[in-house]
Scaffold this active site. Structure first.
Site, PDB file in Angstrom:
ATOM      1  N   ARG A 229       0.914  -1.118  -0.091  1.00 16.50           N
ATOM      2  CA  ARG A 229      -0.076  -0.252  -0.145  1.00 16.50           C
ATOM      3  C   ARG A 229       1.009   1.389  -0.079  1.00 16.50           C
ATOM      4  O   ARG A 229       1.913   1.199   0.621  1.00 16.50           O
ATOM      5  CB  ARG A 229      -1.139   0.142   1.312  1.00 16.50           C
ATOM      6  N   GLU A 258      -2.873   8.409  -5.443  1.00 22.59           N
ATOM      7  CA  GLU A 258      -3.013   7.491  -6.667  1.00 22.59           C
ATOM      8  C   GLU A 258      -3.990   8.168  -7.499  1.00 22.59           C
ATOM      9  O   GLU A 258      -5.179   8.462  -7.065  1.00 22.59           O
ATOM     10  CB  GLU A 258      -3.452   6.086  -6.431  1.00 22.59           C
ATOM     11  N   HIS A 276      -0.522   0.381  -9.892  1.00 21.20           N
ATOM     12  CA  HIS A 276      -1.305  -0.470  -8.914  1.00 21.20           C
ATOM     13  C   HIS A 276      -1.893  -1.632  -9.890  1.00 21.20           C
ATOM     14  O   HIS A 276      -3.314  -1.821  -9.783  1.00 21.20           O
ATOM     15  CB  HIS A 276      -2.296   0.546  -8.150  1.00 21.20           C
TER      16      HIS A 276
HETATM   17  P1  NAD Z   1      -1.863 -10.836   5.125  1.00 18.37           P
HETATM   18  O1  NAD Z   1      -2.955 -10.172   6.177  1.00 18.37           O
HETATM   19  O2  NAD Z   1      -2.011 -12.318   4.874  1.00 18.37           O
HETATM   20  O3  NAD Z   1      -0.454 -10.650   5.701  1.00 18.37           O
HETATM   21  C1  NAD Z   1       0.169  -9.343   6.141  1.00 18.37           C
HETATM   22  C2  NAD Z   1       1.291  -9.754   7.145  1.00 18.37           C
HETATM   23  O4  NAD Z   1       1.880  -8.656   7.616  1.00 18.37           O
HETATM   24  C3  NAD Z   1       0.982 -10.693   8.200  1.00 18.37           C
HETATM   25  O5  NAD Z   1       1.505 -11.619   8.448  1.00 18.37           O
HETATM   26  C4  NAD Z   1       0.909  -9.880   9.629  1.00 18.37           C
HETATM   27  O6  NAD Z   1       1.353 -10.447  10.660  1.00 18.37           O
HETATM   28  C5  NAD Z   1       2.243  -8.606   9.190  1.00 18.37           C
HETATM   29  N1  NAD Z   1       2.145  -7.546   9.683  1.00 18.37           N
HETATM   30  C6  NAD Z   1       1.118  -6.720  10.107  1.00 18.37           C
HETATM   31  N2  NAD Z   1       1.856  -5.518  10.783  1.00 18.37           N
HETATM   32  C7  NAD Z   1       2.923  -5.804  10.566  1.00 18.37           C
HETATM   33  C8  NAD Z   1       4.331  -4.928  10.781  1.00 18.37           C
HETATM   34  N3  NAD Z   1       3.785  -3.724  11.672  1.00 18.37           N
HETATM   35  N4  NAD Z   1       5.331  -5.340  10.670  1.00 18.37           N
HETATM   36  C9  NAD Z   1       5.591  -6.565   9.829  1.00 18.37           C
HETATM   37  N5  NAD Z   1       4.699  -7.268   9.595  1.00 18.37           N
HETATM   38  C10 NAD Z   1       3.344  -6.912   9.928  1.00 18.37           C
HETATM   39  O7  NAD Z   1      -1.821  -9.806   3.773  1.00 18.37           O
HETATM   40  P2  NAD Z   1      -1.599 -10.136   2.367  1.00 18.37           P
HETATM   41  O8  NAD Z   1      -3.030 -10.639   1.708  1.00 18.37           O
HETATM   42  O9  NAD Z   1      -0.177 -10.878   2.161  1.00 18.37           O
HETATM   43  O10 NAD Z   1      -1.645  -8.591   1.773  1.00 18.37           O
HETATM   44  C11 NAD Z   1      -0.328  -7.731   2.085  1.00 18.37           C
HETATM   45  C12 NAD Z   1      -0.739  -6.464   1.577  1.00 18.37           C
HETATM   46  O11 NAD Z   1      -0.771  -6.488   0.040  1.00 18.37           O
HETATM   47  C13 NAD Z   1      -1.968  -5.692   2.052  1.00 18.37           C
HETATM   48  O12 NAD Z   1      -1.786  -4.400   2.480  1.00 18.37           O
HETATM   49  C14 NAD Z   1      -2.808  -5.547   0.964  1.00 18.37           C
HETATM   50  O13 NAD Z   1      -3.563  -4.491   0.959  1.00 18.37           O
HETATM   51  C15 NAD Z   1      -1.592  -5.561  -0.089  1.00 18.37           C
HETATM   52  N6  NAD Z   1      -2.282  -5.892  -1.604  1.00 18.37           N
HETATM   53  C16 NAD Z   1      -1.822  -5.064  -2.369  1.00 18.37           C
HETATM   54  C17 NAD Z   1      -2.361  -5.213  -3.972  1.00 18.37           C
HETATM   55  C18 NAD Z   1      -1.923  -4.483  -5.184  1.00 18.37           C
HETATM   56  O14 NAD Z   1      -2.889  -4.429  -6.145  1.00 18.37           O
HETATM   57  N7  NAD Z   1      -0.657  -3.834  -5.235  1.00 18.37           N
HETATM   58  C19 NAD Z   1      -3.080  -6.534  -4.235  1.00 18.37           C
HETATM   59  C20 NAD Z   1      -3.398  -7.546  -2.938  1.00 18.37           C
HETATM   60  C21 NAD Z   1      -2.987  -7.022  -1.793  1.00 18.37           C
END
Ligand code: NAD
Length: 302
Positions: A229, A258, A276
Protein backbone atom coordinates in the site's frame (compact mmCIF):
# COMPACT_ATOMS: atom_id res chain seq x y z
CA UNK A 1 -32.25 -11.99 -3.22
CA UNK A 2 -31.74 -9.11 -5.63
CA UNK A 3 -28.11 -8.15 -6.21
CA UNK A 4 -26.50 -5.14 -7.86
CA UNK A 5 -23.14 -5.68 -9.55
CA UNK A 6 -21.84 -2.10 -9.42
CA UNK A 7 -18.28 -2.61 -10.67
CA UNK A 8 -16.94 -4.74 -13.51
CA UNK A 9 -16.20 -8.27 -12.33
CA UNK A 10 -15.41 -11.48 -14.19
CA UNK A 11 -18.37 -12.92 -16.11
CA UNK A 12 -18.17 -16.33 -14.41
CA UNK A 13 -19.07 -14.73 -11.07
CA UNK A 14 -22.01 -12.90 -12.63
CA UNK A 15 -23.22 -16.14 -14.29
CA UNK A 16 -23.10 -17.96 -10.93
CA UNK A 17 -25.19 -15.23 -9.31
CA UNK A 18 -27.68 -15.17 -12.21
CA UNK A 19 -28.28 -18.90 -11.77
CA UNK A 20 -29.47 -18.30 -8.23
CA UNK A 21 -31.02 -14.84 -8.03
CA UNK A 22 -32.11 -11.61 -9.64
CA UNK A 23 -29.00 -9.69 -10.78
CA UNK A 24 -28.70 -6.14 -12.12
CA UNK A 25 -25.36 -5.21 -13.68
CA UNK A 26 -24.76 -1.46 -13.77
CA UNK A 27 -21.04 -0.76 -13.71
CA UNK A 28 -21.37 2.94 -14.52
CA UNK A 29 -23.83 3.75 -11.73
CA UNK A 30 -23.25 7.24 -10.30
CA UNK A 31 -23.07 7.94 -6.54
CA UNK A 32 -26.43 9.80 -6.75
CA UNK A 33 -28.12 6.96 -8.63
CA UNK A 34 -26.69 4.49 -6.11
CA UNK A 35 -28.17 6.37 -3.14
CA UNK A 36 -31.52 6.56 -4.93
CA UNK A 37 -31.75 2.87 -5.90
CA UNK A 38 -29.77 0.91 -3.28
CA UNK A 39 -32.95 0.31 -1.19
CA UNK A 40 -34.12 -2.12 -3.91
CA UNK A 41 -31.17 -4.49 -3.36
CA UNK A 42 -30.27 -7.17 -0.82
CA UNK A 43 -26.66 -7.40 -1.94
CA UNK A 44 -24.07 -5.39 -3.84
CA UNK A 45 -20.82 -6.42 -5.51
CA UNK A 46 -18.10 -3.76 -5.77
CA UNK A 47 -14.43 -3.49 -6.56
CA UNK A 48 -12.79 -0.13 -5.78
CA UNK A 49 -14.75 2.28 -8.02
CA UNK A 50 -18.02 2.24 -6.10
CA UNK A 51 -17.85 4.04 -2.77
CA UNK A 52 -20.04 2.44 -0.11
CA UNK A 53 -20.31 5.57 2.03
CA UNK A 54 -22.35 6.04 5.20
CA UNK A 55 -24.96 7.88 3.09
CA UNK A 56 -25.31 4.93 0.68
CA UNK A 57 -25.42 2.35 3.48
CA UNK A 58 -28.01 4.30 5.48
CA UNK A 59 -30.22 4.51 2.37
CA UNK A 60 -29.93 0.75 1.85
CA UNK A 61 -33.01 -0.45 3.72
CA UNK A 62 -32.78 -4.06 2.52
CA UNK A 63 -29.01 -4.50 2.13
CA UNK A 64 -27.57 -7.60 3.79
CA UNK A 65 -24.17 -7.97 2.15
CA UNK A 66 -21.47 -5.85 0.53
CA UNK A 67 -19.09 -8.08 -1.39
CA UNK A 68 -15.73 -6.63 -2.44
CA UNK A 69 -14.24 -8.61 -5.31
CA UNK A 70 -10.61 -8.21 -4.24
CA UNK A 71 -8.77 -7.15 -1.10
CA UNK A 72 -8.87 -3.50 0.02
CA UNK A 73 -12.08 -2.38 1.72
CA UNK A 74 -10.97 1.28 1.93
CA UNK A 75 -14.00 2.21 -0.25
CA UNK A 76 -16.46 0.76 2.26
CA UNK A 77 -17.52 2.51 5.47
CA UNK A 78 -17.13 -0.55 7.68
CA UNK A 79 -18.46 1.22 10.81
CA UNK A 80 -21.63 2.25 8.98
CA UNK A 81 -22.04 -1.30 7.64
CA UNK A 82 -21.65 -2.77 11.13
CA UNK A 83 -24.09 -0.27 12.67
CA UNK A 84 -26.66 -1.14 10.01
CA UNK A 85 -26.17 -4.90 10.27
CA UNK A 86 -24.68 -5.25 6.78
CA UNK A 87 -22.12 -8.02 6.30
CA UNK A 88 -18.91 -7.09 4.42
CA UNK A 89 -16.93 -9.81 2.64
CA UNK A 90 -13.86 -9.70 0.40
CA UNK A 91 -11.56 -12.20 -1.31
CA UNK A 92 -7.94 -11.55 -0.24
CA UNK A 93 -6.77 -15.08 -1.09
CA UNK A 94 -7.73 -14.66 -4.76
CA UNK A 95 -4.86 -12.30 -5.52
CA UNK A 96 -1.92 -13.62 -3.47
CA UNK A 97 -0.14 -15.56 -6.23
CA UNK A 98 -0.78 -12.79 -8.74
CA UNK A 99 0.72 -10.11 -6.45
CA UNK A 100 3.66 -12.40 -5.61
CA UNK A 101 4.35 -12.89 -9.33
CA UNK A 102 4.21 -9.13 -9.92
CA UNK A 103 6.68 -8.68 -7.07
CA UNK A 104 9.02 -11.17 -8.79
CA UNK A 105 8.65 -9.17 -12.00
CA UNK A 106 9.64 -5.98 -10.18
CA UNK A 107 12.58 -7.65 -8.40
CA UNK A 108 13.93 -8.80 -11.76
CA UNK A 109 13.14 -5.47 -13.42
CA UNK A 110 15.22 -3.68 -10.74
CA UNK A 111 18.09 -6.17 -10.77
CA UNK A 112 18.36 -6.21 -14.57
CA UNK A 113 17.23 -2.61 -15.31
CA UNK A 114 14.62 -4.01 -17.67
CA UNK A 115 12.26 -1.02 -17.85
CA UNK A 116 14.95 1.55 -18.52
CA UNK A 117 16.77 -0.72 -20.99
CA UNK A 118 13.50 -1.23 -22.86
CA UNK A 119 13.05 2.53 -23.10
CA UNK A 120 16.63 2.96 -24.33
CA UNK A 121 16.23 0.41 -27.16
CA UNK A 122 12.93 2.01 -28.18
CA UNK A 123 14.79 5.36 -28.29
CA UNK A 124 17.09 3.75 -30.92
CA UNK A 125 20.03 3.49 -28.49
CA UNK A 126 22.33 0.51 -27.79
CA UNK A 127 23.72 1.22 -24.31
CA UNK A 128 24.90 -2.21 -23.19
CA UNK A 129 27.41 -0.93 -20.61
CA UNK A 130 24.82 1.25 -18.92
CA UNK A 131 22.66 -1.73 -18.03
CA UNK A 132 25.04 -3.97 -16.08
CA UNK A 133 22.83 -5.86 -13.63
CA UNK A 134 23.10 -8.18 -10.63
CA UNK A 135 21.87 -11.74 -10.10
CA UNK A 136 19.20 -12.68 -7.58
CA UNK A 137 21.03 -15.94 -6.86
CA UNK A 138 22.82 -15.97 -3.52
CA UNK A 139 21.33 -12.65 -2.46
CA UNK A 140 19.41 -12.02 0.76
CA UNK A 141 15.72 -11.23 0.42
CA UNK A 142 14.34 -9.18 3.31
CA UNK A 143 10.60 -9.67 3.72
CA UNK A 144 8.53 -7.23 5.75
CA UNK A 145 5.20 -8.97 6.41
CA UNK A 146 5.06 -12.74 5.96
CA UNK A 147 1.34 -13.27 5.29
CA UNK A 148 -0.38 -14.68 2.24
CA UNK A 149 1.64 -12.67 -0.30
CA UNK A 150 4.96 -12.46 1.56
CA UNK A 151 5.10 -16.24 1.91
CA UNK A 152 4.37 -16.77 -1.80
CA UNK A 153 7.19 -14.35 -2.66
CA UNK A 154 9.56 -16.31 -0.41
CA UNK A 155 8.58 -19.59 -2.12
CA UNK A 156 9.38 -18.10 -5.50
CA UNK A 157 12.64 -16.52 -4.35
CA UNK A 158 13.81 -19.91 -3.06
CA UNK A 159 13.69 -21.12 -6.68
CA UNK A 160 16.02 -18.21 -7.50
CA UNK A 161 18.40 -19.53 -4.80
CA UNK A 162 17.88 -16.52 -2.55
CA UNK A 163 18.12 -16.62 1.23
CA UNK A 164 15.17 -15.05 3.09
CA UNK A 165 15.11 -13.12 6.36
CA UNK A 166 11.77 -11.93 7.67
CA UNK A 167 10.38 -9.20 9.89
CA UNK A 168 6.85 -10.00 11.05
CA UNK A 169 6.25 -9.48 14.78
CA UNK A 170 2.88 -11.25 14.53
CA UNK A 171 4.17 -14.47 12.97
CA UNK A 172 4.70 -17.26 15.52
CA UNK A 173 8.22 -18.78 15.58
CA UNK A 174 6.98 -22.30 14.82
CA UNK A 175 5.09 -21.10 11.73
CA UNK A 176 8.22 -19.31 10.50
CA UNK A 177 10.18 -22.49 11.09
CA UNK A 178 7.67 -24.54 9.07
CA UNK A 179 8.01 -21.98 6.27
CA UNK A 180 11.79 -22.35 6.40
CA UNK A 181 12.52 -18.68 7.09
CA UNK A 182 14.47 -16.80 9.77
CA UNK A 183 12.51 -14.26 11.78
CA UNK A 184 14.43 -11.21 12.93
CA UNK A 185 13.93 -7.56 13.83
CA UNK A 186 13.32 -4.81 11.28
CA UNK A 187 16.75 -3.20 11.58
CA UNK A 188 18.50 -6.52 10.93
CA UNK A 189 16.42 -6.98 7.78
CA UNK A 190 17.21 -3.46 6.62
CA UNK A 191 20.95 -3.80 7.29
CA UNK A 192 21.40 -7.22 5.71
CA UNK A 193 18.98 -7.54 2.81
CA UNK A 194 20.04 -7.03 -0.80
CA UNK A 195 16.38 -6.96 -1.88
CA UNK A 196 13.61 -5.79 0.46
CA UNK A 197 9.96 -6.49 -0.25
CA UNK A 198 7.00 -5.07 1.71
CA UNK A 199 3.80 -7.08 2.28
CA UNK A 200 2.17 -5.50 5.34
CA UNK A 201 -1.16 -3.68 5.56
CA UNK A 202 -1.18 0.12 5.84
CA UNK A 203 -1.82 0.87 9.51
CA UNK A 204 -0.82 3.57 12.01
CA UNK A 205 2.13 1.32 12.84
CA UNK A 206 3.28 0.76 9.24
CA UNK A 207 2.63 4.25 7.83
CA UNK A 208 5.99 5.79 6.89
CA UNK A 209 7.69 2.86 8.65
CA UNK A 210 10.29 3.04 5.86
CA UNK A 211 11.67 6.57 6.04
CA UNK A 212 15.04 8.43 6.22
CA UNK A 213 16.29 6.48 9.24
CA UNK A 214 15.48 3.13 7.62
CA UNK A 215 17.02 4.07 4.25
CA UNK A 216 20.21 5.07 6.11
CA UNK A 217 20.45 1.52 7.48
CA UNK A 218 20.15 -0.19 4.08
CA UNK A 219 23.07 -1.42 1.99
CA UNK A 220 24.13 1.08 -0.65
CA UNK A 221 23.16 -1.38 -3.39
CA UNK A 222 19.91 -2.48 -1.78
CA UNK A 223 16.73 -2.59 -3.83
CA UNK A 224 13.28 -2.13 -2.29
CA UNK A 225 9.87 -3.01 -3.70
CA UNK A 226 6.42 -2.02 -2.45
CA UNK A 227 3.41 -3.89 -3.85
CA UNK A 228 1.43 -3.48 -0.59
CA UNK A 229 0.00 0.00 0.00
CA UNK A 230 1.14 3.55 -0.71
CA UNK A 231 2.24 5.42 2.41
CA UNK A 232 4.15 2.54 4.01
CA UNK A 233 7.26 3.97 2.36
CA UNK A 234 7.73 7.70 2.97
CA UNK A 235 7.97 8.88 -0.66
CA UNK A 236 9.90 12.05 0.20
CA UNK A 237 12.53 9.94 2.00
CA UNK A 238 12.58 7.47 -0.90
CA UNK A 239 13.19 10.31 -3.35
CA UNK A 240 16.15 11.49 -1.25
CA UNK A 241 17.57 7.96 -0.94
CA UNK A 242 17.32 7.34 -4.69
CA UNK A 243 18.50 10.74 -5.88
CA UNK A 244 21.50 10.66 -3.50
CA UNK A 245 22.21 7.01 -4.47
CA UNK A 246 21.92 5.87 -0.83
CA UNK A 247 20.33 2.66 -2.18
CA UNK A 248 20.51 0.83 -5.52
CA UNK A 249 16.93 1.21 -6.66
CA UNK A 250 13.24 0.81 -5.94
CA UNK A 251 10.02 -0.41 -7.51
CA UNK A 252 6.52 0.72 -6.60
CA UNK A 253 3.08 -0.49 -7.58
CA UNK A 254 1.31 1.69 -4.99
CA UNK A 255 1.58 5.39 -4.08
CA UNK A 256 0.70 7.84 -1.33
CA UNK A 257 -1.63 9.50 -3.87
CA UNK A 258 -3.01 7.52 -6.77
CA UNK A 259 -2.51 8.32 -9.57
CA UNK A 260 0.86 9.84 -8.54
CA UNK A 261 0.42 13.19 -10.33
CA UNK A 262 3.50 15.45 -10.48
CA UNK A 263 5.36 12.97 -8.27
CA UNK A 264 9.15 13.62 -8.30
CA UNK A 265 9.78 9.86 -8.21
CA UNK A 266 8.64 9.63 -11.85
CA UNK A 267 11.69 11.70 -12.89
CA UNK A 268 14.24 9.15 -11.59
CA UNK A 269 15.98 6.41 -13.58
CA UNK A 270 16.61 4.07 -10.64
CA UNK A 271 12.95 3.34 -9.95
CA UNK A 272 10.44 1.08 -11.73
CA UNK A 273 6.81 2.13 -11.47
CA UNK A 274 3.57 0.29 -12.25
CA UNK A 275 0.02 1.71 -11.88
CA UNK A 276 -1.39 -0.43 -9.01
CA UNK A 277 -1.68 -3.49 -11.23
CA UNK A 278 -0.10 -6.11 -8.96
CA UNK A 279 -3.47 -7.87 -8.55
CA UNK A 280 -4.54 -7.42 -12.17
CA UNK A 281 -4.49 -10.81 -13.84
CA UNK A 282 -7.37 -12.65 -15.49
CA UNK A 283 -6.92 -15.51 -13.02
CA UNK A 284 -7.03 -13.29 -9.92
CA UNK A 285 -10.06 -11.34 -11.13
CA UNK A 286 -11.90 -14.57 -12.00
CA UNK A 287 -11.01 -16.03 -8.59
CA UNK A 288 -12.23 -12.88 -6.83
CA UNK A 289 -15.55 -12.89 -8.70
CA UNK A 290 -16.17 -16.57 -7.96
CA UNK A 291 -15.35 -16.21 -4.26
CA UNK A 292 -17.70 -13.25 -3.73
CA UNK A 293 -20.46 -14.93 -5.79
CA UNK A 294 -20.15 -18.00 -3.53
CA UNK A 295 -20.42 -15.80 -0.40
CA UNK A 296 -23.63 -14.18 -1.69
CA UNK A 297 -25.10 -17.53 -2.77
CA UNK A 298 -24.33 -19.01 0.67
CA UNK A 299 -26.09 -16.08 2.33
CA UNK A 300 -29.06 -16.50 -0.03
CA UNK A 301 -29.33 -20.17 0.92
CA UNK A 302 -29.15 -19.21 4.58
P1 NAD B 1 -1.85 -10.78 5.11
O1 NAD B 1 -2.77 -10.24 6.13
O2 NAD B 1 -1.98 -12.21 4.70
O3 NAD B 1 -0.33 -10.55 5.57
C1 NAD B 1 0.11 -9.38 6.19
C2 NAD B 1 1.24 -9.76 7.12
O4 NAD B 1 1.79 -8.56 7.64
C3 NAD B 1 0.78 -10.61 8.33
O5 NAD B 1 1.57 -11.78 8.43
C4 NAD B 1 0.99 -9.69 9.52
O6 NAD B 1 1.38 -10.39 10.68
C5 NAD B 1 2.11 -8.80 9.01
N1 NAD B 1 2.19 -7.52 9.69
C6 NAD B 1 1.20 -6.73 10.14
N2 NAD B 1 1.70 -5.61 10.69
C7 NAD B 1 3.04 -5.70 10.57
C8 NAD B 1 4.11 -4.85 10.93
N3 NAD B 1 3.89 -3.68 11.55
N4 NAD B 1 5.36 -5.23 10.63
C9 NAD B 1 5.61 -6.42 10.02
N5 NAD B 1 4.64 -7.28 9.67
C10 NAD B 1 3.36 -6.91 9.94
O7 NAD B 1 -1.99 -9.81 3.85
P2 NAD B 1 -1.64 -10.15 2.33
O8 NAD B 1 -2.83 -10.73 1.66
O9 NAD B 1 -0.33 -10.84 2.26
O10 NAD B 1 -1.49 -8.66 1.75
C11 NAD B 1 -0.41 -7.83 2.15
C12 NAD B 1 -0.62 -6.45 1.62
O11 NAD B 1 -0.68 -6.45 0.20
C13 NAD B 1 -1.93 -5.78 2.08
O12 NAD B 1 -1.65 -4.47 2.51
C14 NAD B 1 -2.74 -5.65 0.84
O13 NAD B 1 -3.58 -4.53 0.85
C15 NAD B 1 -1.66 -5.52 -0.22
N6 NAD B 1 -2.16 -5.88 -1.54
C16 NAD B 1 -1.83 -5.07 -2.60
C17 NAD B 1 -2.31 -5.39 -3.86
C18 NAD B 1 -1.97 -4.54 -5.06
O14 NAD B 1 -2.75 -4.49 -5.99
N7 NAD B 1 -0.81 -3.91 -5.10
C19 NAD B 1 -3.14 -6.50 -4.04
C20 NAD B 1 -3.41 -7.32 -2.95
C21 NAD B 1 -2.92 -6.99 -1.68
Amino acid sequence: MKVLVADAINEDGIAMLKNEMDVVVNTTISPEELVATIKDFDGIVVRSRTKMTKEVIEAADNLKIIARAGVGVDNIDIDAATENGVMVVNSPESTSITVAEHTMGLLLAMARKIAIADKSVKDNKWEKKKFMGVELRGKTLGVIGMGRIGSQVVNRCKAFEMDAIVYDPYLPDDVAEQMGVRLTDLNTVLKNADFITIHVPLTEETKHSISDEQFDLMKENAFIVNCARGGIIDEEALYTALSENKIGGAALDVYENEPPKDNKLTTLDNIVLTPHIAASTKEAQKGAAIIVAEEIIDLNKG
